[in-house]
Design a protein around this motif. Sequence first.
Motif, short mmCIF file in Angstrom:
data_model
loop_
_atom_site.label_atom_id
_atom_site.label_comp_id
_atom_site.label_asym_id
_atom_site.label_seq_id
_atom_site.Cartn_x
_atom_site.Cartn_y
_atom_site.Cartn_z
N ILE A 114 0.84 -1.19 0.00
CA ILE A 114 0.00 0.00 0.00
C ILE A 114 0.88 1.25 0.00
O ILE A 114 1.86 1.32 0.74
CB ILE A 114 -0.93 0.03 1.23
N ILE A 115 0.54 2.21 -0.84
CA ILE A 115 1.22 3.51 -0.80
C ILE A 115 0.66 4.29 0.39
O ILE A 115 -0.53 4.62 0.44
CB ILE A 115 0.99 4.30 -2.10
N ARG A 116 1.49 4.56 1.39
CA ARG A 116 1.05 5.21 2.62
C ARG A 116 1.02 6.74 2.50
O ARG A 116 0.14 7.40 3.05
CB ARG A 116 1.96 4.81 3.78
N ASP A 117 1.99 7.28 1.78
CA ASP A 117 2.08 8.74 1.65
C ASP A 117 2.94 9.06 0.45
O ASP A 117 3.73 8.24 -0.02
CB ASP A 117 2.68 9.35 2.92
N ILE A 118 2.80 10.28 -0.09
CA ILE A 118 3.55 10.72 -1.26
C ILE A 118 4.12 12.10 -0.98
O ILE A 118 3.41 13.00 -0.52
CB ILE A 118 2.68 10.77 -2.52
N ILE A 119 5.42 12.28 -1.26
CA ILE A 119 6.10 13.56 -1.04
C ILE A 119 6.71 14.02 -2.36
O ILE A 119 7.43 13.27 -3.02
CB ILE A 119 7.22 13.40 0.02
N SER A 120 6.45 15.26 -2.74
CA SER A 120 7.06 15.83 -3.94
C SER A 120 8.47 16.31 -3.61
O SER A 120 8.66 17.05 -2.64
CB SER A 120 6.21 17.00 -4.47
N GLU A 121 9.43 15.88 -4.41
CA GLU A 121 10.83 16.25 -4.19
C GLU A 121 11.26 17.37 -5.13
O GLU A 121 11.79 18.39 -4.69
CB GLU A 121 11.73 15.03 -4.39
N THR A 122 11.04 17.18 -6.43
CA THR A 122 11.31 18.20 -7.44
C THR A 122 10.13 18.18 -8.41
O THR A 122 9.14 17.48 -8.17
CB THR A 122 12.62 17.93 -8.21
N GLN A 123 10.24 18.91 -9.51
CA GLN A 123 9.13 19.02 -10.45
C GLN A 123 8.68 17.67 -10.99
O GLN A 123 7.49 17.45 -11.21
CB GLN A 123 9.52 19.93 -11.62
N PRO A 170 -2.16 8.09 -2.18
CA PRO A 170 -2.14 7.28 -0.96
C PRO A 170 -3.34 6.34 -0.91
O PRO A 170 -4.45 6.71 -1.26
CB PRO A 170 -2.22 8.34 0.15
N GLY A 171 -3.07 5.11 -0.52
CA GLY A 171 -4.11 4.10 -0.47
C GLY A 171 -4.08 3.15 -1.65
O GLY A 171 -4.68 2.07 -1.59
N ASP A 172 -3.41 3.53 -2.73
CA ASP A 172 -3.31 2.65 -3.89
C ASP A 172 -2.53 1.39 -3.52
O ASP A 172 -1.58 1.43 -2.73
CB ASP A 172 -2.61 3.35 -5.05
N ALA A 173 -2.94 0.26 -4.11
CA ALA A 173 -2.31 -1.02 -3.83
C ALA A 173 -1.49 -1.50 -5.03
O ALA A 173 -1.87 -1.26 -6.19
CB ALA A 173 -3.36 -2.07 -3.47
N LEU A 174 -0.39 -2.16 -4.74
CA LEU A 174 0.50 -2.71 -5.77
C LEU A 174 0.89 -4.13 -5.37
O LEU A 174 0.84 -4.49 -4.19
CB LEU A 174 1.75 -1.86 -5.91
N LEU A 175 1.30 -4.93 -6.36
CA LEU A 175 1.79 -6.27 -6.08
C LEU A 175 3.31 -6.28 -6.13
O LEU A 175 3.92 -5.61 -6.96
CB LEU A 175 1.25 -7.26 -7.12
N THR A 176 3.93 -7.03 -5.25
CA THR A 176 5.39 -7.10 -5.21
C THR A 176 5.86 -8.52 -4.96
O THR A 176 5.14 -9.33 -4.34
CB THR A 176 5.96 -6.18 -4.11
#
Length: 350
Positions: free
Chosen positions: A12-21, A94-100
């Motif tokens: 699960i993507i817990r949070d997203i932070i923008s670093e650059t453009q 945030p909240g999106d699910a992925l398979l790994t």
Amino acid sequence: MSTLSSVYKKIIIRDIISETQDVKTFKLGYADGSPLEYEAGQFITFVFPKHELAEERRSYSFSTAPKIDDVPAITLKRVTNGEYSRWFIDHAKPGDALLTIGTSGYFTLPDDLGKYKRLILLAAGSGITPIFSLLKRALQEYPSLQLVLIYSNRTAADTIFYNELIGLQQEYSERLTIEFLFSTSPNLLRARLNKGLLENLLKKYSHDDHAQSLFYLCGPYDYMRMATIVLQTEGVPPENIRRENFAIVKPVQKRFPPDQEQHAITLYMEGNRYTFEVQFPETILQQAKKNNIPIPYSCESGQCGTCAATCTKGHVWMWNNEVLTDSEIQKGRVLTCSGYPVGGDVVLEI
């Protein structure tokens, strides 16, 4: 969906932070709450189902370090023609699910790092991602180690983790030196890392004592090729140079096993025992996939190490290996994606 889907775990993507453009950091966690275990410098491989029995895999490096950063995270840059990097940057939330299939990779610090005097890190652009992870761990756990980061970008505004790196340089001013190189600099001698500049930096920081320096490189192919040639020409032992490839370009197979007969493979993995036959031109991994045996893999060309196994009996010949060091091979480590059994039957452990 692949018949191997039972070995995948949900992230699960817990949070997203923008670093650059065009760069973002994605904090991750397993959906079932279990810990996401990894080492500094490693990567996580995601599986993207395409249609029935078809899938694609992409690997992304951790920019965090265990025990230092609270939540594991990867940092991605949008690639113009990159289907999945564009999805992450433009659409993921945030909240999106992925398979790994989990974490792997050999771009890690050695157990005997303490015997070296210095760690010299070379990064260009988003190649800073695993380098940043390694840098934080080395600063935290090896107080006697001197560290040098040579980091190439277009401008300071395009520099991923610029403020964090400045902060680390101030905090560890006696141990960490950072050489920022900007391609827009009016000083053309320091605009890009080139042969002459790298030679000068090597003399400045490694002091002709190259055996006591460990080098880690991550960036575009041409960047790492140039840097590797310069380092080896200047006398850096090959075993002291570690590389991480982001843009995997599968090489053409030009070497073939000396033994092309059929041999039996016995594979022990996660408490299970598998047996199958392998014969050229099929590699161990290719035949395992045909038999629905869930060996983890990513690049399929001997460049990432995801498919590595330990050979406990027999011999595996590899047509390409850009990951395993001589010492790891001596311990029996092999790559199943480029490996063939030769000289008899083989026993592997994963």
